[in-house]
Design a protein around this motif. Structure first.
Motif, PDB file in Angstrom:
ATOM      1  N   SER A 205      64.210 145.468  67.292  1.00  0.00           N
ATOM      2  CA  SER A 205      64.195 146.010  68.793  1.00  0.00           C
ATOM      3  C   SER A 205      64.119 145.136  69.877  1.00  0.00           C
ATOM      4  CB  SER A 205      63.265 147.460  68.676  1.00  0.00           C
ATOM      5  OG  SER A 205      63.130 147.892  69.909  1.00  0.00           O
ATOM      6  N   ARG A 206      62.789 144.134  69.280  1.00  0.00           N
ATOM      7  CA  ARG A 206      62.572 143.358  70.278  1.00  0.00           C
ATOM      8  C   ARG A 206      63.591 142.224  70.256  1.00  0.00           C
ATOM      9  NH1 ARG A 206      58.461 142.391  67.910  1.00  0.00           N
ATOM     10  NH2 ARG A 206      58.882 140.622  66.464  1.00  0.00           N
ATOM     11  N   GLN A 207      64.318 141.631  69.398  1.00  0.00           N
ATOM     12  CA  GLN A 207      65.340 140.792  69.420  1.00  0.00           C
ATOM     13  C   GLN A 207      66.716 140.995  70.249  1.00  0.00           C
ATOM     14  OE1 GLN A 207      66.340 139.212  65.655  1.00  0.00           O
ATOM     15  NE2 GLN A 207      68.241 138.023  66.642  1.00  0.00           N
TER      16      GLN A 207
ATOM     17  N   THR B 285      60.754 150.317  73.260  1.00  0.00           N
ATOM     18  CA  THR B 285      61.200 149.549  71.960  1.00  0.00           C
ATOM     19  C   THR B 285      61.299 150.538  70.944  1.00  0.00           C
ATOM     20  OG1 THR B 285      59.939 147.736  72.683  1.00  0.00           O
ATOM     21  CG2 THR B 285      60.804 147.917  70.554  1.00  0.00           C
TER      22      THR B 285
ATOM     23  N   ALA C 236      60.707 146.928  64.439  1.00  0.00           N
ATOM     24  CA  ALA C 236      60.093 146.385  65.618  1.00  0.00           C
ATOM     25  C   ALA C 236      61.019 144.819  66.060  1.00  0.00           C
ATOM     26  CB  ALA C 236      58.664 146.025  65.330  1.00  0.00           C
ATOM     27  N   ASP C 237      60.828 143.991  65.016  1.00  0.00           N
ATOM     28  CA  ASP C 237      61.725 142.966  65.409  1.00  0.00           C
ATOM     29  C   ASP C 237      62.978 142.994  65.758  1.00  0.00           C
ATOM     30  OD1 ASP C 237      59.580 141.658  64.200  1.00  0.00           O
ATOM     31  OD2 ASP C 237      60.460 141.323  62.045  1.00  0.00           O
TER      32      ASP C 237
ATOM     33  N   GLY D 107      66.561 143.977  72.366  1.00  0.00           N
ATOM     34  CA  GLY D 107      66.440 144.528  73.658  1.00  0.00           C
ATOM     35  C   GLY D 107      66.902 146.238  73.543  1.00  0.00           C
TER      36      GLY D 107
END
Length: 244
Positions: free
Chosen positions: A53-55, A5, A50-51, A57
Motif C-alpha cells: 500500500s505504501r509503495q 492506506t 502495508a508495504d 500508494g
C-alpha cells in the motif's frame, strides 16, 4: 481527498490472514502458514499489505492466496489508487517481493501420436467409439478438444478434453437431455394387455433422428405377422403393420 492506506476491514482481514488464514476457504492451510510466519519463513500478511500500500500508494480492496508452480505461497492483492485506477499484484509470501506475471504460452494442437493416445484412452474408459475430435475454444475462451462419442446405448455424447493431458474436463450438453430407454422386459410387459402372439424378434434400434425405439415382430394366433415400433422411453407404439 487522500485515500487511507488500509481501511479497517482490510486491516482486520489482513490480521486474520497473517496469524492463520482464518477465513472461509483457507482453513486447510491455517496451521502450516501460522507456523511458517512464526518461524520467519513467511512474512506476516499485514506487513506485506502495508508495504504494498505504501509503495504503490493505493488502498487494498481484496487479498487472495495462490500457489505457484512449485507450491510456494503467493498473495494476489488488488489495489485502487486516488484516481480510481485498479491494479493487481502477485506477491511472494516468503519475501514480500512482486512476482512477475508469466506470459501465457499459446496452446497448440497435439501431434498425431498424442491424439492416438488420447483417443485410445477415451475409448477404453468410455467403452464407446470416438467419431469426431475438434480443436476449439470453450465458453471461457480456453483451447480444448471437443470429442464426440457414439456406439453408446443412449446416443451420442460430447466431451471436452484437456489439450495438455487428454483428460475429460466436462460433458457438453447438446440439445435435449438424453433419456434412458426402458428395458426390453418392461417394454414387452407394456404390450401384453394390448397384443397377443408369440415373439419372433425384439430389437433396440435408432431412427434417423437418433430416437431409440424397439422393433418387435409377433406371430399372431392366425399365423400372420404383426410388426410394431415402440418408443423405448415412453413405450408409445409408434407404428403398427400387419396382423390382419
Amino acid at each position: 481527498m487522500r485515500i487511507p492506506t488500509l481501511a479497517p476491514l482490510v486491516r482486520a482481514a489482513a490480521l486474520c490472514l497473517a496469524v492463520g488464514l482464518a477465513v472461509p476457504g483457507m482453513a486447510a492451510e491455517q496451521d502450516a502458514v501460522r507456523k511458517s510466519v512464526q518461524s520467519g519463513q513467511l512474512k506476516p500478511l499485514n506487513t506485506i499489505i502495508a508495504d504494498v500500500s505504501r509503495q504503490y500508494g493505493g488502498r487494498v480492496l481484496d487479498v487472495e492466496t495462490k500457489r505457484g508452480r512449485d507450491g510456494d505461497l503467493q498473495y494476489e492483492i488488488k489495489l485502487i489508487n486516488a484516481r480510481g485506477e485498479k491494479q493487481e499484484l502477485l506477491i511472494d509470501a516468503a519475501t514480500g517481493a512482486v512476482v512477475p506475471k508469466e506470459r501465457s504460452r499459446p496452446v497448440q494442437p497435439v501431434t498425431i501420436a498424442q491424439m492416438v493416445q488420447y483417443v485410445r484412452k477415451l475409448e477404453q474408459s468410455s467403452g464407446a467409439r470416438v467419431t469426431n475430435v475438434e480443436f476449439e475454444r470453450d465458453a471461457q475462451g480456453n483451447y480444448v478438444y471437443e470429442a464426440q462419442l457414439s456406439d453408446k446405448p443412449f446416443g451420442e455424447v460430447k466431451l471436452m478434453l484437456s489439450v495438455a493431458t487428454g483428460e475429460v474436463l466436462n460433458t457438453v450438453k447438446s440439445g435435449a437431455p438424453v433419456l434412458q430407454p426402458k428395458s426390453m422386459a418392461v417394454m414387452l410387459e407394456s404390450l401384453q394387455p394390448r397384443y397377443n402372439g408369440r415373439v419372433l424378434e425384439a430389437e433396440l434400434e435408432t431412427d434417423v433422428r437418433r430416437r431409440l425405439y424397439y422393433s418387435v415382430e409377433l406371430q399372431q394366433p392366425n399365423g400372420s405377422k404383426l410388426e410394431l415400433e415402440v418408443d423405448a422411453v415412453t413405450l408409445e407404439v409408434l407404428r403398427q403393420k400387419g396382423g390382419d
